[in-house]
Design an enzyme around this catalytic site. Structure first.
Site, PDB file in Angstrom:
ATOM      1  N   GLU A   1      19.805 -25.575   8.103  1.00  0.00           N
ATOM      2  CA  GLU A   1      19.892 -24.468   9.071  1.00  0.00           C
ATOM      3  C   GLU A   1      21.347 -24.056   9.103  1.00  0.00           C
ATOM      4  O   GLU A   1      22.194 -24.774   9.648  1.00  0.00           O
ATOM      5  CB  GLU A   1      19.447 -24.949  10.462  1.00  0.00           C
ATOM      6  CG  GLU A   1      18.103 -25.652  10.486  1.00  0.00           C
ATOM      7  CD  GLU A   1      16.933 -24.688  10.375  1.00  0.00           C
ATOM      8  OE1 GLU A   1      17.144 -23.483  10.571  1.00  0.00           O
ATOM      9  OE2 GLU A   1      15.826 -25.141  10.068  1.00  0.00           O
TER      10      GLU A   1
ATOM     11  N   CYS B   1      24.494 -19.700  16.034  1.00  0.00           N
ATOM     12  CA  CYS B   1      24.128 -19.258  14.691  1.00  0.00           C
ATOM     13  C   CYS B   1      23.353 -17.948  14.719  1.00  0.00           C
ATOM     14  O   CYS B   1      23.445 -17.151  13.792  1.00  0.00           O
ATOM     15  CB  CYS B   1      23.318 -20.338  13.996  1.00  0.00           C
ATOM     16  SG  CYS B   1      21.858 -20.818  14.943  1.00  0.00           S
TER      17      CYS B   1
HETATM   18  P1  NAD Z   1      30.080 -27.844   9.750  1.00  0.00           P
HETATM   19  O1  NAD Z   1      29.264 -27.630   8.542  1.00  0.00           O
HETATM   20  O2  NAD Z   1      31.546 -27.921   9.588  1.00  0.00           O
HETATM   21  O3  NAD Z   1      29.668 -29.207  10.503  1.00  0.00           O
HETATM   22  C1  NAD Z   1      28.351 -29.474  10.892  1.00  0.00           C
HETATM   23  C2  NAD Z   1      28.097 -30.970  10.823  1.00  0.00           C
HETATM   24  O4  NAD Z   1      28.254 -31.402   9.474  1.00  0.00           O
HETATM   25  C3  NAD Z   1      29.068 -31.817  11.650  1.00  0.00           C
HETATM   26  O5  NAD Z   1      28.372 -32.901  12.220  1.00  0.00           O
HETATM   27  C4  NAD Z   1      30.061 -32.311  10.611  1.00  0.00           C
HETATM   28  O6  NAD Z   1      30.657 -33.539  10.963  1.00  0.00           O
HETATM   29  C5  NAD Z   1      29.147 -32.504   9.412  1.00  0.00           C
HETATM   30  N1  NAD Z   1      29.834 -32.450   8.120  1.00  0.00           N
HETATM   31  C6  NAD Z   1      30.954 -31.779   7.789  1.00  0.00           C
HETATM   32  N2  NAD Z   1      31.246 -31.974   6.477  1.00  0.00           N
HETATM   33  C7  NAD Z   1      30.287 -32.795   5.980  1.00  0.00           C
HETATM   34  C8  NAD Z   1      30.029 -33.352   4.702  1.00  0.00           C
HETATM   35  N3  NAD Z   1      30.820 -33.116   3.646  1.00  0.00           N
HETATM   36  N4  NAD Z   1      28.938 -34.126   4.559  1.00  0.00           N
HETATM   37  C9  NAD Z   1      28.107 -34.361   5.597  1.00  0.00           C
HETATM   38  N5  NAD Z   1      28.313 -33.869   6.835  1.00  0.00           N
HETATM   39  C10 NAD Z   1      29.382 -33.080   7.023  1.00  0.00           C
HETATM   40  O7  NAD Z   1      29.656 -26.692  10.753  1.00  0.00           O
HETATM   41  P2  NAD Z   1      30.321 -26.329  12.153  1.00  0.00           P
HETATM   42  O8  NAD Z   1      31.506 -25.488  11.910  1.00  0.00           O
HETATM   43  O9  NAD Z   1      30.482 -27.545  12.967  1.00  0.00           O
HETATM   44  O10 NAD Z   1      29.150 -25.463  12.813  1.00  0.00           O
HETATM   45  C11 NAD Z   1      29.166 -24.082  12.814  1.00  0.00           C
HETATM   46  C12 NAD Z   1      28.281 -23.542  11.709  1.00  0.00           C
HETATM   47  O11 NAD Z   1      26.960 -24.009  11.886  1.00  0.00           O
HETATM   48  C13 NAD Z   1      28.189 -22.029  11.730  1.00  0.00           C
HETATM   49  O12 NAD Z   1      28.225 -21.546  10.424  1.00  0.00           O
HETATM   50  C14 NAD Z   1      26.837 -21.781  12.341  1.00  0.00           C
HETATM   51  O13 NAD Z   1      26.270 -20.542  12.014  1.00  0.00           O
HETATM   52  C15 NAD Z   1      26.046 -22.930  11.827  1.00  0.00           C
HETATM   53  N6  NAD Z   1      24.891 -23.219  12.677  1.00  0.00           N
HETATM   54  C16 NAD Z   1      23.648 -22.928  12.207  1.00  0.00           C
HETATM   55  C17 NAD Z   1      22.533 -23.141  13.013  1.00  0.00           C
HETATM   56  C18 NAD Z   1      21.136 -22.792  12.548  1.00  0.00           C
HETATM   57  O14 NAD Z   1      20.174 -23.213  13.180  1.00  0.00           O
HETATM   58  N7  NAD Z   1      20.983 -22.038  11.476  1.00  0.00           N
HETATM   59  C19 NAD Z   1      22.698 -23.664  14.292  1.00  0.00           C
HETATM   60  C20 NAD Z   1      23.989 -23.959  14.725  1.00  0.00           C
HETATM   61  C21 NAD Z   1      25.075 -23.744  13.898  1.00  0.00           C
END
Ligand code: NAD
Length: 538
Positions: A275, A309
């Site tokens: 997502e 999101c």
């Molecule tokens: P992010 O990808 O930086 O982090 C999300 C999660 O992934 C965190 O728990 C982080 O610790 C983990 N993570 C980071 N790098 C990783 C790796 N290499 N391997 C495994 N895990 C890792 O995202 P963010 O900046 O925290 O969140 C914002 C983004 O999320 C925006 O782009 C937003 O649109 C999206 N989002 C999407 C939805 C949806 O339902 N489509 C919902 C909420 C947020």
């Protein structure tokens, strides 16, 4: 025990409050924090501090998990899952229905914690326990519809009984972001549990307490404690070991991280749902109610300070009503109260971190440098707190500007005028994302016809995002680079199961009987198949 109000009172009511003191200190009760963090699988002795974005003050010290701790979390989860898979579906569903009541009863505590950790306005935080209560009730009530074995057509009528079973995957790894820390920590895990799985989750480091409160509520609702394991630490370090031990991975976060996760899952040939981000369009058709569209656009764009999101970042408005719509949108935006408060009186809270302020500031500065105009907002507000940024409306945004196609993930929208609807649909569909869209029109049929042409996993008509997000019987997810797979509805639970076909053959076997030769047997079978087609059999 509930989250403690800070001392002295941290209420800062908005931009016009002369008494506002952004340095006021506060803390959650240490025993409350300790009870929550005790759930983290951690033997390292290391901790990492978190800070509330409301004032940038320390909030809690979070124990950190090592790679070995992740392995231990999976050992515990696997043991618990073996027993859990034998628990009756009715018992599992009852626990979800108890969770529904608990979450609604404890909503104040949940919402307080979300506000402390994210700094969002209370009315936006309230959406999270509501979403979890709806999800728990929905899956609790529809458990049999989604998970009972289904009869299917056998090869030979009456003689072949065929059915499909839904078998749990095993242990599901969930990696969650900070922006909806209660909702996104739990909403995927609830159907995973109902389907007979255990969960190991790694919430975002900035919002661990809210996710841990979710784990505590699950236990209070009756789910066995070891069934839901929580590990804490940087995603870059814990992500790979978590994926290596999972039977399925459920990731919510940025598109860039989603691609890394997908590659790691592909190496192990395990499934994943992703997502991801969006650059969501909102269309205001010429027959829309201007007032309703402006009101909806505010919610679509500035809920959780745009850190959602499904948030709108591009608004396309029909020429005929453009000026009136913009006047109402700007007026409504300027009337929003902005500030730090755990109370209901604030319309928009803060961004969560310096990184977020940096991104939003850079997107706006880039747009202005290349010729865009600010109709309102456009500034950080350090007078309110370290990471506040004004709700911002831009006009004149062009493809050379970063915010034209890249997700800002903040309270910044761009307005575009359109002359004909086909052009508006093409422009809404431009870019690499396809998560959510909104259409405002008084002609429902026309809006639904346009919705079918929009490349987005969800389309809300005359609403921002709540209509699809809250309709948990419908699937939710992204097209194109906004994701893979769907949460909610049947799709949202079936992803956590393997389908297993079982066919029982009666009387006739699949080889010649009664002294038939192979050749005659083949002729008889061929005649049978022709007859079955004539009789209308699928
Ligand atoms: P992010 O990808 O930086 O982090 C999300 C999660 O992934 C965190 O728990 C982080 O610790 C983990 N993570 C980071 N790098 C990783 C790796 N290499 N391997 C495994 N895990 C890792 O995202 P963010 O900046 O925290 O969140 C914002 C983004 O999320 C925006 O782009 C937003 O649109 C999206 N989002 C999407 C939805 C949806 O339902 N489509 C919902 C909420 C947020």
């Amino acid at each position: 025990m509930s989250a403690q109000s800070p001392t002295p009172e941290p209420m800062v009511t908005g931009p016009h409050d002369p008494e506002h003191d952004p340095k006021a200190s506060y803390a959650l009760e240490p025993e409350y924090v300790e009870a929550l963090t005790a759930r983290i699988v951690s033997t390292t002795g290391a901790t990492s501090p978190t800070y509330s974005p409301i004032h940038g003050q320390p909030l809690a010290n979070i124990p950190q998990s090592s790679v070995d701790d992740v392995a231990e979390a999976f050992r515990r989860a696997r043991r618990a899952q073996a027993a859990w898979a034998r628990t009756s579906l009715d018992d599992r569903a009852q626990m979800l229905l108890r969770l529904h009541d608990l979450v609604l009863d404890r909503q104040d505590e949940i919402v307080d914690l979300i506000c402390w950790e994210t700094g969002k306005a209370r009315k936006h935080a309230f959406e999270e326990p509501v979403h979890i209560a709806l999800t728990a009730r929905y899956y609790g009530r529809t458990a049999h519809r989604h998970l009972d074995s289904e009869r299917r057509l056998g090869i030979l009528p009456l003689l072949t009984r065929a059915e499909v079973n839904r078998v749990p995957k095993g242990v599901v790894g969930i990696i969650a972001p900070w922006n909806y820390p209660f909702s996104l920590a739990l909403c995927d895990g609830l159907p995973a549990l109902l389907a007979g799985n255990a969960v190991v989750t790694k919430p975002d480091a900035q919002t661990m307490l809210t996710a841990l409160l979710g784990a505590q509520l699950l236990e209070e609702a009756g789910f066995p404690k070891d069934l839901w394991q929580v590990v804490a630490g940087p995603g870059r370090e814990l992500g790979t070991p978590l994926i290596k031990s999972s039977d399925y991975v459920c990731f919510t976060g940025s598109t860039a991280t989603g691609k890394v996760i997908a590659q790691q899952c592909a190496e192990r040939l395990i499934g994943c749902s992703l997502e991801l981000g969006g650059k969501n369009p909102l269309l205001v058709l010429r027959d829309a109610s201007v007032e309703r569209a402006a009101e909806g656009a505010i919610r679509a764009s500035f809920a959780s300070a745009g850190q959602l999101c499904m948030s709108t970042e591009r608004i396309f408005v029909a020429d005929q009503i453009y000026d009136r719509f913009v006047e109402r949108l700007v007026a409504r935006t300027e009337a929003l109260s902005l500030g730090a408060s755990l109370d209901w009186d604030v319309d928009m809270g803060t961004l969560i971190s310096p990184d977020q302020v940096e991104t939003v500031t850079a997107h706006v500065a880039d747009a202005l440098a290349k010729g865009a105009r600010v109709l309102t907002g456009g500034k950080a507000r350090p007078d309110l707190g370290p990471y506040y940024y004004e709700p911002t409306i831009l006009e004149g945004v062009t493809p050379d500007m970063t915010c034209f196609a890249e997700e800002t993930f903040g309270p910044v929208i761009s307005l575009y005028r359109f002359h004909d609807e086909a052009d508006a649909i093409d422009r809404a569909n431009a870019g690499r994302y396809g998560l959510n869209a909104s259409i405002f029109s008084q002609d429902g049929d026309r809006a639904r016809w346009i919705a079918r042409q929009i490349k987005a996993g969800s389309v809300n008509i005359n609403e921002a995002y709540g209509a699809t997000f809250g309709s948990v019987d419908t699937p939710m997810g992204g097209m194109r680079e906004s994701g893979m797979g769907r949460r909610q509805g049947g799709e949202g639970i079936h992803r956590f199961t393997e389908t297993q076909a079982v066919a029982t053959q009666r009387l006739l076997r699949f080889s010649p009987q009664f002294g038939l030769s192979e050749e005659t047997y083949a002729k008889v079978q061929t005649a049978n198949f022709r007859l079955l087609k004539k009789l209308g059999r699928a």
